[in-house]
Design an enzyme around this catalytic site. Structure first.
Site, PDB file in Angstrom:
ATOM      1  CB  ALA A  86      23.021 -65.022  45.236  1.00  0.00           C
ATOM      2  CE  LYS A  87      30.324 -61.703  43.825  1.00  0.00           C
ATOM      3  NZ  LYS A  87      31.189 -62.252  44.921  1.00  0.00           N
ATOM      4  N   GLY A  88      25.617 -60.415  42.796  1.00  0.00           N
ATOM      5  CA  GLY A  88      24.881 -59.331  41.642  1.00  0.00           C
ATOM      6  C   GLY A  88      25.658 -58.218  41.464  1.00  0.00           C
TER       7      GLY A  88
ATOM      8  CG  ASP B  99      32.394 -58.908  45.369  1.00  0.00           C
ATOM      9  OD1 ASP B  99      32.756 -59.707  46.151  1.00  0.00           O
ATOM     10  OD2 ASP B  99      32.353 -58.290  44.142  1.00  0.00           O
TER      11      ASP B  99
ATOM     12  CB  VAL C 120      23.110 -65.042  39.116  1.00  0.00           C
ATOM     13  CG1 VAL C 120      23.260 -66.409  38.737  1.00  0.00           C
ATOM     14  CG2 VAL C 120      23.255 -64.043  37.819  1.00  0.00           C
TER      15      VAL C 120
END
Ligand code: NAD
Length: 453
Positions: free
Chosen positions: A142-144, A183, A97
């Site tokens: 962003a993040k995945g 992360d 995202v």
């Protein structure tokens, strides 16, 4: 004596540092008989949107800009077929995202966890936007994530999963587009596979496509404990504001991974007494202060802090309720909720994890005059040094570790006092002040760029 100290440091570095879970995924093994996450289901996206609404009401943000801020710019949902070691094919669900591209390329971590959801990714991507804006780093958020149980997977399976994920989301990745980082349950080795896969697909080496890489392929000095260093910088300043010192303070740390482990180590180096640590299996307590060498050695042996010699066993709930000066939630989001906030006795809560305290629970802490260092400030050290890594890669420069730490400390302290000042000027809690500074910067960028077409 000095050889003892260096042995302690090398074991801690192995357990909490860049090598953690490099070769060994059993370290934070399945919660065999372990505890469930505190507080029941927490909708992190609803919480992030409610925080945004609150500050939008205080800022002069046009509705047309607020509606843009509420929605992620891009959301990519991928199915990842992976050949497992037994020859079967399993399809994993993954997400990337990008919340905002208004201040620069998107930046954010990649998480491997069974609890990953699209809403969680949207919320964490939004938090990244605010975090980058707060420390004035030219990125959007962003993040995945991939829904998986990494401790049950072999290195080969993780490598194939990571390479397939990189290939599938590669259409929106790139040094000028979106730059992942480690992360929860991802590490420098996984970043190396991302770098290698992306580079193989474009036909040349692109170290700047990912940060948190091993030093050997362009990682930055000082990245492995950067998040924890930033946390410590903000805690030290918060102690100054409260008229106390970190040296001599008592601390409990939830989470014994990259962030929690290094916070405990750095705080101990500064003279704090870390009396408790935990992971997803449970925790350990010693009123006289944990021997971090023993804790790190236990993690390397059994994959958990549990059963560290010379310590009492405690649960995660008991850790959160300890009578300590500083509580550091450094595991997952939604840890301190209305269900358990009444039990929190610490005078300071440093949000090393992302969104560890729900907005309602945070209001209770503020009403009790607990000094809460908000996540977008507290843990911004990681993305700050990721930015340094990207800058070094683009310029083909190598900075010295002490330069990285010095620049990181300056940025954290500067951001900390801008938040304190605004809080004082407007009579706001630090979460609202931090969010106001950040959201205002992003809204102004949207306004300056205008709407296309
Ligand atoms: P990690 O995977 O290295 O460690 C996570 C730790 O939390 C492990 O010890 C794990 O056992 C523990 N944990 C997991 N579930 C738990 C539960 N239910 N109860 C208690 N402990 C539990 O992850 P990390 O990189 O240290 O990240 C921790 C937090 O910090 C996350 O919220 C992450 O988003 C945030 N964060 C990380 C970075 C970074 O640079 N790694 C940067 C900013 C924010």
């Amino acid at each position: 004596m000095s050889s003892l100290i260096s042995r302690v440091l090398s074991v801690c570095r192995l357990a909490f540092g860049p090598a953690s879970r490099y070769h060994k995924w059993g370290r934070q093994g399945a919660p065999a008989g372990g505890e469930a996450q505190e507080g029941g289901p927490v909708n992190e996206l609803e919480n992030a949107l409610s925080d945004l609404d609150e500050v939008a009401g205080l800022l002069d943000i046009a509705d047309e800009h607020l509606v843009i801020l509420k929605n992620p710019r891009r959301t990519l949902n991928v199915s990842l077929p992976v050949r497992m070691d037994d020859g079967s094919v399993r399809v994993f669900q993954g997400y990337r995202v990008q919340h905002s591209l208004d201040r620069g390329p998107a930046k954010g971590g990649l998480r491997y966890h069974p609890g990953v959801t699209l809403d969680e990714m949207k919320a964490l991507a939004m938090l990244m936007t605010w975090k980058c804006a707060l420390v004035k780093i030219p990125y959007g958020g962003a993040k995945g994530g991939v829904i998986c149980q990494p401790e049950d997977m072999s290195q080969g399976e993780l490598e194939r999963l990571t390479r397939r994920y990189t290939s599938e989301v590669g259409i929106i990745l790139g040094p000028e587009k979106d730059i992942p980082a480690p992360d929860v349950n991802t590490n420098p080795q996984i970043m190396a596979w991302i770098m290698d896969t992306y580079s193989a697909n474009v036909g040349y080496s692109v170290p700047e496509v990912v940060t948190g890489k091993p030093i050997e392929i362009g990682g930055s000095e000082g990245r492995f404990d950067a998040t924890a260093r930033g946390v410590i910088s903000t805690i030290e300043e918060a102690c100054r504001v409260r008229g106390m010192t970190l040296g001599g303070a008592t601390m409990a740390v939830q989470g014994a991974g990259n962030v929690g482990g290094n916070v405990a180590k750095l705080a101990t180096d500064k003279g704090a007494r870390v009396v408790a640590m935990s992971d997803e299996r449970g925790g350990v307590y010693n009123a006289g202060g944990l021997n971090l060498w023993e804790v790190a050695a236990q993690i390397l042996t059994s994959g958990s802090v549990c059963d560290t010699p010379g310590c009492e066993s405690i649960t995660n709930s008991e850790l959160l309720a300890l009578d300590v000066d500083i509580l550091v939630p450094a595991a997952l989001g939604g840890t301190i909720t209305m269900d358990n906030v009444a039990a929190v006795k610490a005078g300071m809560v440093a949000e090393a994890a992302n969104a560890p305290v729900t907005p309602e629970a945070e209001r209770v802490l503020f009403d009790r005059d607990v000094f809460v260092i908000p996540d977008i400030l507290c843990n911004a050290g990681g993305v700050t040094v990721s930015y340094f890594e990207w800058v070094q890669n683009i310029q083909s420069l190598l900075w010295k570790e002490e330069d990285v730490y010095q620049r990181l400390h300056e940025i954290m302290v500067y951001a900390f006092y801008r938040v304190i000042e605004l809080g004082k000027q407007r009579g706001l809690n630090l979460r609202t002040a931090a969010m106001m500074l950040a959201v205002d910067r992003v809204a102004k960028a949207i306004k300056a760029r205008g709407l296309y077409p």
